[in-house]
Scaffold this motif. Structure first.
Motif, short mmCIF file in Angstrom:
data_model
loop_
_atom_site.label_atom_id
_atom_site.label_comp_id
_atom_site.label_asym_id
_atom_site.label_seq_id
_atom_site.Cartn_x
_atom_site.Cartn_y
_atom_site.Cartn_z
N ASP A 80 16.23 2.34 21.55
CA ASP A 80 17.65 3.42 21.34
C ASP A 80 18.10 3.61 22.73
O ASP A 80 19.48 3.27 22.82
N ASP A 84 21.25 1.87 24.46
CA ASP A 84 22.29 2.68 25.01
C ASP A 84 22.97 2.50 26.38
O ASP A 84 24.30 2.26 27.41
N SER A 88 26.16 0.28 27.73
CA SER A 88 27.18 1.16 29.19
C SER A 88 27.20 1.01 30.12
O SER A 88 28.00 1.35 30.71
#
Length: 303
Positions: A80, A84, A88
């Protein structure tokens, strides 16, 4: 021409920077490290920090074209946290560039952003996939990343800039990238295909990928272009050709798909998916490939 390049020290960016400078273009580049900043007549560095959304606006001075290559590597286990970072790094960095253009005077006319052929779904047979396919989205995290990255890049057009996207295939290079990782087990007589070995692998020589970015920038081409060579190959023949060039036989059975999933987790989609992709559009736009067939490319980079 003066260009601003992000990811200028990476595999593609460093070679692209060298190529553009060799033909007389001036380069501004963005870095997170003050120690990496140089101030030469045709090569100047500027600081940015995507996490804090800060950037030296002076990076835009005199710039005609932006080539945006920066982004966290997708070749890691997709936890996870990693997901991200991967997402991002692309979305936030693009938004930072767009905000900087919006908030400052500049003469930028053209923005070229990277994407990947991972946006395309598995395709085993039939005609190769083209840039105009709708919908082109793969049903995995990499597909989500590519869609989000391309969508945010569309905002360059809202600022009145020309915008281009290059969907990059498997990059073959002497050091770094996919080829180095594929060649390692072959050199130790442990080379093998993946899954059933029939997946299509749409590859590109790094010299041609650099050439495509240069061609798009110098000719101000707009739209989406696949950064792949004209002749995709299947996975097992690719590995066997690597073995042939290295004079190391590839004789082991393929690594089963379930083992790839155990070793790599969700990220195994990047090596088990079949992307049969066309490079015809960039050829029609005037680009001539230097290395359009696999074996000569491997001979160049594995010698």
């Amino acid at each position: 021409m003066k260009l601003l390049i992000t990811g200028a020290t990476g595999l593609v960016g460093s070679k692209l920077t060298k190529e553009l400078r060799s033909v007389g273009h001036q380069i501004h580049y963005l870095t997170t490290r003050e120690s990496a900043i140089k101030n030469e007549a045709d090569y100047k560095g500027f600081l940015w920090d995507v996490k804090s959304m800060s950037i030296e606006a002076a990076c835009l001075e005199g710039v005609d074209t932006i080539i945006h290559l920066a982004g966290e590597s997708v070749f890691q286990r997709w936890t996870d946290e990693a997901k991200d970072r991967i997402m991002s790094s692309r979305i936030n960095s693009t938004e930072l560039l767009i905000n900087t253009l919006r908030d400052n005077e500049h003469q930028v006319k053209h923005a070229i952003t990277a994407s990947a052929i991972g946006i395309y779904p598995d395709k085993w047979e039939g005609q190769p996939m083209t840039e105009d396919q709708v919908p082109p989205t793969a049903d995995n995290f990499l597909g989500e990343v590519c869609v989000a990255w391309e969508d945010v890049g569309e905002q360059f057009k809202e600022l009145g800039l020309k915008h281009s996207i290059v969907r990059i295939g498997i990059v073959l290079a002497s050091k770094g990238g996919a080829l180095e990782q594929m060649a390692k087990p072959v050199k130790m007589y442990a080379g093998a295909g993946f899954g059933n070995g029939k997946m299509w692998q749409s590859w590109i020589a790094i010299d041609d990928l650099v050439g495509i970015f240069r061609h798009i920038s110098e000719n101000e081409l707009v739209g989406v272009y696949n950064g792949v060579a004209p002749n995709p190959v299947r996975n097992r023949p690719l590995m066997e050709t690597i073995g042939d060039v290295l004079d190391k036989p590839v004789f082991l059975p393929n690594v089963p798909a379930f083992m790839m999933k155990l070793m790599l987790g969700e990220m195994s989609a990047t090596v088990l998916s079949s992307q049969y992709v066309s490079g015809e559009k960039i050829e029609q736009a005037g680009y001539k490939f230097e290395l359009s067939n696999l074996k000569p490319a491997l001979e160049k980079y594995l010698s």
